[in-house]
Each structure stands twice: as C-alpha cells, then as structure tokens.
Write a protein that holds these residues in place. Sequence first.
Motif, short mmCIF file in Angstrom:
data_model
loop_
_atom_site.label_atom_id
_atom_site.label_comp_id
_atom_site.label_asym_id
_atom_site.label_seq_id
_atom_site.Cartn_x
_atom_site.Cartn_y
_atom_site.Cartn_z
N ASP A 1 0.83 -1.21 0.00
CA ASP A 1 0.00 0.00 0.00
C ASP A 1 0.87 1.26 0.00
N ASP A 2 1.94 1.25 0.79
CA ASP A 2 2.84 2.41 0.86
C ASP A 2 3.51 2.66 -0.49
N TRP A 3 3.98 1.58 -1.14
CA TRP A 3 4.63 1.73 -2.45
C TRP A 3 3.68 2.37 -3.45
N GLN A 4 2.47 1.85 -3.51
CA GLN A 4 1.53 2.33 -4.51
C GLN A 4 1.08 3.76 -4.22
N GLU A 5 0.89 4.08 -2.96
CA GLU A 5 0.51 5.45 -2.60
C GLU A 5 1.62 6.43 -2.95
N ASP A 6 2.87 6.07 -2.63
CA ASP A 6 4.00 6.94 -2.93
C ASP A 6 4.14 7.16 -4.43
N THR A 7 4.01 6.08 -5.21
CA THR A 7 4.15 6.18 -6.66
C THR A 7 3.06 7.07 -7.25
N LYS A 8 1.82 6.86 -6.85
CA LYS A 8 0.71 7.67 -7.38
C LYS A 8 0.84 9.13 -6.97
N ASP A 9 1.27 9.39 -5.74
CA ASP A 9 1.45 10.77 -5.28
C ASP A 9 2.50 11.49 -6.11
N ARG A 10 3.61 10.81 -6.38
CA ARG A 10 4.68 11.46 -7.14
C ARG A 10 4.24 11.72 -8.59
N ILE A 11 3.55 10.76 -9.18
CA ILE A 11 3.05 10.98 -10.55
C ILE A 11 2.07 12.14 -10.56
N GLY A 12 1.17 12.18 -9.57
CA GLY A 12 0.21 13.28 -9.47
C GLY A 12 0.87 14.63 -9.29
N GLU A 13 2.04 14.65 -8.66
CA GLU A 13 2.79 15.90 -8.47
C GLU A 13 3.51 16.32 -9.75
N PHE A 14 4.05 15.35 -10.48
CA PHE A 14 4.88 15.67 -11.64
C PHE A 14 4.06 16.03 -12.88
N GLN A 15 2.91 15.42 -13.08
CA GLN A 15 2.16 15.63 -14.32
C GLN A 15 1.77 17.09 -14.56
N PRO A 16 1.23 17.81 -13.55
CA PRO A 16 0.91 19.23 -13.79
C PRO A 16 2.13 20.08 -14.09
N GLU A 17 3.27 19.75 -13.44
CA GLU A 17 4.50 20.49 -13.71
C GLU A 17 4.96 20.28 -15.14
N LEU A 18 4.86 19.05 -15.62
CA LEU A 18 5.23 18.76 -17.00
C LEU A 18 4.33 19.54 -17.96
N ALA A 19 3.04 19.57 -17.67
CA ALA A 19 2.10 20.28 -18.54
C ALA A 19 2.44 21.77 -18.62
N LYS A 20 2.77 22.39 -17.48
CA LYS A 20 3.12 23.81 -17.46
C LYS A 20 4.39 24.08 -18.27
N LEU A 21 5.38 23.21 -18.10
CA LEU A 21 6.64 23.40 -18.83
C LEU A 21 6.46 23.18 -20.33
N GLU A 22 5.66 22.19 -20.69
CA GLU A 22 5.40 21.95 -22.12
C GLU A 22 4.68 23.14 -22.75
N LYS A 23 3.76 23.74 -22.01
CA LYS A 23 3.04 24.92 -22.50
C LYS A 23 4.00 26.10 -22.65
N ALA A 24 4.91 26.26 -21.68
CA ALA A 24 5.89 27.34 -21.74
C ALA A 24 6.79 27.20 -22.96
#
Length: 245
Positions: free
Chosen positions: A149-172
Amino acid sequence: VTQGVGAISSTRCRNCHLGKSVETKIEDQARFHLVHVSKGHFDCLQCHDRIKHGRGLRPMEQPLLASGNCRTCHEGERHSLQEKMYAGAVVADRKVMPDPMYKAGVACFGCHTEMRTAVFGAKPFTKKHSGPKQCSNCHGHKRYAASLDDWQEDTKDRIGEFQPELAKLEKACQSVQAPPKELAATKSLLASARANISYIIADGSYGAHNFNYISEILDNVESDIEKCQETVSRWGQVRGEEPRE
C-alpha cells in the motif's frame, strides 16, 4: 521455484529436549514461536528444514515468466511491459535493476494467485489477481501487506505531483522565444520524463512489480523537471520577466 516446505523435524527438537517424547505437530503456533523465537532467540533453521530458493533451482530468464502459461490466453506482447518492469529493463539508457523477487526466481503466478471474474464486453472471463494478502501470505507478516500500500501510494502521489509540472513546462516551451538548441534540449528532457511516467502508468502495478526501479525512474523524472524549470526561468529573466516559481 522453491524446494522444501520448512517442516519441523523431531530430530532437531531432541537436540534440546533430551529424553522427552517430542510432538512435532504444533497446535498453538503463536505460543510455540513466543517461547522459541521471541524469548529463546532461536534461528529459524534450528527448528525448520531449509527451503531452497532461486537460480540454483530454475534460471530466471524471460521464458520463466511465461512458465505459468500466461500466453495460453495472452499471445503476443500483451504483458511485455510488465515483464520488463519486473526485470528492471524498461528504460533503455538506464542500468538494469531487477526486482528482488525476480532475482529469487518468482514467476508471475507466484503472486497472481486469486481467481476473479471480470467482464469484457458481453463475455465474462477469469483473471488471476494479486494484492496485499499475497504479500503477507508468503512473507508471514502483515507489515508486508502495508508495504505494498505504501509503495503504490508513494508512486501515485509522485506521478500526481509531476504531471501538472510537465504540462506547465510543455506549454511554456510552445510560447516562449528561446535559443533553438536550448529549446530543443528542454523539449527532449520533457518528452523523456513524460515517456518514463507513461511506462509506469501502463505497467499498472504502481510499484508492486519493482518499487526500487520505479522510484529510480521517478527520481530521474524529478531531476529532468528541475533542470527544465531552471532553464525556463532563465529564459524569463533574459526577457526581463519575473523568475518562475
């Protein structure tokens, strides 16, 4: 992939219990372990026969992953990404990093043991499911279920954090005026980060198939995002804009 069941031998019992009749069928296992392990500090092999694991029994190569006859139903490359994730060989330019279970010779059906019914269109079928229960069943303690459960929660949290940042940088990168070489290099880093995240999402285990390897991939994604943020921020300063947060 194993030999032996870890049976208790009466011969080993008599090494300590001299001159006594020894019964090796243990009715109260919790009390038995309390006396011999928690208080007596016995090593497991002082009572149990050894269980052999791993490569000495069966070589862990790609054919072993199909030893459960997965391809009876799933011909072709349906599970090739999961196999590569388990073997730690998804990202071509990174060091191969097999999961410890892979090294021990555990094939797919070592964990995928629970039959479930699913429906695809109008036709029901069965699939073999895995989850926290399978972890604790083999490893013998509920903390292993919590680890999944800890592994999956950590992985999903990090992906959820990185995806919006990638979108902003791609738009820039689409709107900014920047040196062509720097812009191309930044776009390449962003594409690599996006691809690495897509591998993890497509694998679908979110850490279960190879948590250490997936963590390394996400560390690399984080590093690429930070490099791109620094570069995009510098472009803004050159144009006289405020640095990006």
